[in-house]
Design a protein around this motif. Sequence first.
Motif, mmCIF file in Angstrom:
data_model
loop_
_atom_site.group_PDB
_atom_site.id
_atom_site.type_symbol
_atom_site.label_atom_id
_atom_site.label_comp_id
_atom_site.label_asym_id
_atom_site.label_seq_id
_atom_site.Cartn_x
_atom_site.Cartn_y
_atom_site.Cartn_z
ATOM 1 N N ALA A 97 0.848 -1.193 0.000
ATOM 2 C CA ALA A 97 0.000 0.000 0.000
ATOM 3 C C ALA A 97 0.881 1.239 0.000
ATOM 4 O O ALA A 97 2.010 1.212 0.518
ATOM 5 N N ARG A 98 0.348 2.336 -0.555
ATOM 6 C CA ARG A 98 1.158 3.549 -0.697
ATOM 7 C C ARG A 98 0.357 4.787 -0.303
ATOM 8 O O ARG A 98 -0.761 4.992 -0.791
ATOM 9 N N LEU A 99 0.927 5.583 0.608
ATOM 10 C CA LEU A 99 0.408 6.911 0.911
ATOM 11 C C LEU A 99 1.242 7.891 0.107
ATOM 12 O O LEU A 99 2.452 8.000 0.320
ATOM 13 N N ARG A 100 0.612 8.584 -0.799
ATOM 14 C CA ARG A 100 1.362 9.432 -1.720
ATOM 15 C C ARG A 100 1.726 10.770 -1.089
ATOM 16 O O ARG A 100 0.899 11.413 -0.437
ATOM 17 N N GLY A 101 2.992 11.152 -1.287
ATOM 18 C CA GLY A 101 3.483 12.433 -0.805
ATOM 19 C C GLY A 101 3.788 13.363 -1.952
ATOM 20 O O GLY A 101 3.302 13.183 -3.070
ATOM 21 N N THR A 102 4.637 14.344 -1.687
ATOM 22 C CA THR A 102 4.964 15.329 -2.722
ATOM 23 C C THR A 102 5.979 14.798 -3.722
ATOM 24 O O THR A 102 6.140 15.361 -4.806
ATOM 25 N N GLY A 103 6.690 13.735 -3.353
ATOM 26 C CA GLY A 103 7.706 13.194 -4.243
ATOM 27 C C GLY A 103 9.018 13.941 -4.177
ATOM 28 O O GLY A 103 9.912 13.725 -5.003
ATOM 29 N N ALA A 104 9.167 14.827 -3.188
ATOM 30 C CA ALA A 104 10.412 15.589 -3.061
ATOM 31 C C ALA A 104 11.593 14.677 -2.733
ATOM 32 O O ALA A 104 12.739 14.998 -3.066
ATOM 33 N N ARG A 105 11.297 13.565 -2.078
ATOM 34 C CA ARG A 105 12.356 12.616 -1.733
ATOM 35 C C ARG A 105 11.894 11.194 -2.062
ATOM 36 O O ARG A 105 10.703 10.934 -2.227
ATOM 37 N N LYS A 106 12.853 10.280 -2.114
ATOM 38 C CA LYS A 106 12.549 8.884 -2.411
ATOM 39 C C LYS A 106 11.741 8.281 -1.262
ATOM 40 O O LYS A 106 11.909 8.667 -0.108
ATOM 41 N N ARG A 169 7.824 12.489 1.090
ATOM 42 C CA ARG A 169 8.114 11.274 0.339
ATOM 43 C C ARG A 169 6.919 10.326 0.468
ATOM 44 O O ARG A 169 6.189 10.367 1.455
ATOM 45 N N ASP A 170 6.726 9.467 -0.505
ATOM 46 C CA ASP A 170 5.697 8.441 -0.379
ATOM 47 C C ASP A 170 6.037 7.519 0.789
ATOM 48 O O ASP A 170 7.221 7.240 1.054
ATOM 49 N N ILE A 171 5.014 7.057 1.478
ATOM 50 C CA ILE A 171 5.178 6.058 2.534
ATOM 51 C C ILE A 171 4.589 4.756 2.010
ATOM 52 O O ILE A 171 3.401 4.683 1.682
#
Length: 480
Positions: A97-106, A169-171
């Motif tokens: 499962a993925r909680l989407r973030g800003t993508g600023a970091r890996k 970052r995505d978790i």
Amino acid sequence: MFRESCRRALRGRLCVAVVAALVAAAPTASLRAEALTVQQQLAFDVYKELVEIDTTTATGDTRQAAEAMAARLRAAGFAEGDVQVFSPAPRKGNLVARLRGTGARKPILLLAHLDVVPARREDWSFDPFKLTEQDGYYYARGSGDDKFMAAAFVANMIRYKQEGYKPDRDIILALETDEEILDANALGIQWLLKNHRDLIDAEFALNEGGGVGLKNGKAIRNHVQTSEKVYLNYQLTVKNHGGHSSIPVRDNAIYHLAEGLVRLSKFSFPQKFNETTRAYFERIAQFETEQTAADIRALLSDRPDPSAMSFTRLANNPGYNAQLHTTCVATMLEGGHAANALPQRASANVNCRIMPGEPVEEVKANLQRALADDQIVVTQLGQPVLSAPSDLHEEIMGAIEKLSQQFWPGAVVLPTMSAGATDGSYLRNAGIPTYGHSGLAGEMSDFRAHGKDERVLVKSFYEGDEYLYQLVKMLSGSGR
């Protein structure tokens, strides 16, 4: 009022303070249902559902558990494409499962396993597949290993989603199958790495393997597992012509093997440090007696003497001995074919836990040197999973140091090398640094994972859940 306050405190500081007050007022460390916050109730509900699904590796159903957790995540608002269950074999399941973030970091990867070792009802004081609360503990198979982390990660992912948390970052959450057999059939983490590496690729991972050590209820150590010993078995075999037992001869296969094993029991593999074990001993010395601390300092010196009494005294401590060097120990014996015949064959299994970075060929050579008998044939069984230690990453260790002092003031953060094994080695070999760190506190003298009446402190369950919630937030950015 209490629940509302904790719901509004997105960073959880107020919740921690109130929980601490509750614990102080309840010497039994039991948080009754009516005192639970909304988030704690969620964590409990997820935990109860997980431990009451029989996921015994050989006979249970990890797919059912993966589907149950997926249903909870979807109900909390996660998109279908961000919650996937994979079943590489009947009754085997992996959840990503993925909680989407800003993508600023890996991304950061949160890893826990769903399977558990067997537990028979007749051996336990309780039904091992029913969550039982008694005397301030939660009892169940997998209550600590590893359904605490699985439940905490699921509950916290839901909590982040409900808060609208947008990390830097995505978790990613991965709940895998078959860890208890080191993914021997490649249906768990190896399957995910081979078939869906893109879904779990991350800058680093948090995994099981490092809890908070209590001594008489006081937190002494907060462990961070950065490496594991390499698991490998060898078969030792002696063969000869045998004969009638009424006419014994000195060339007896059982005697050859037994004498070699006695020599092995007295053999000490060369002492070797790595970054983790050196840091471990440097920090642990402060808790030891004057003599033991002096022995540790002698071993950490520029010119340690493996033959000195300081090394011998430390090696007499089984826990320290496992951190000092490779260990090999006889675990199974077999010999002879009839009660009235001289044995034509005798064999033993020797289980080795090899220091990371030590060549396997060197271990076999040391075994042969220790046995000191050309008639004992040493055969390697299977292939080892070699894995270099993860670096003591400044951001990760710094966050742990800071948060640990808030939860357990005075406890030392202790880098550790596991003498056992987890699936973290597969991630490390795939280029994903992995840190075993659970936030689950337990008495160091009361280790029950894999044993009868496995249990965790009720207080520690909720405290550890909150700790992981805050730690993942610290490591994934402030968000907005």
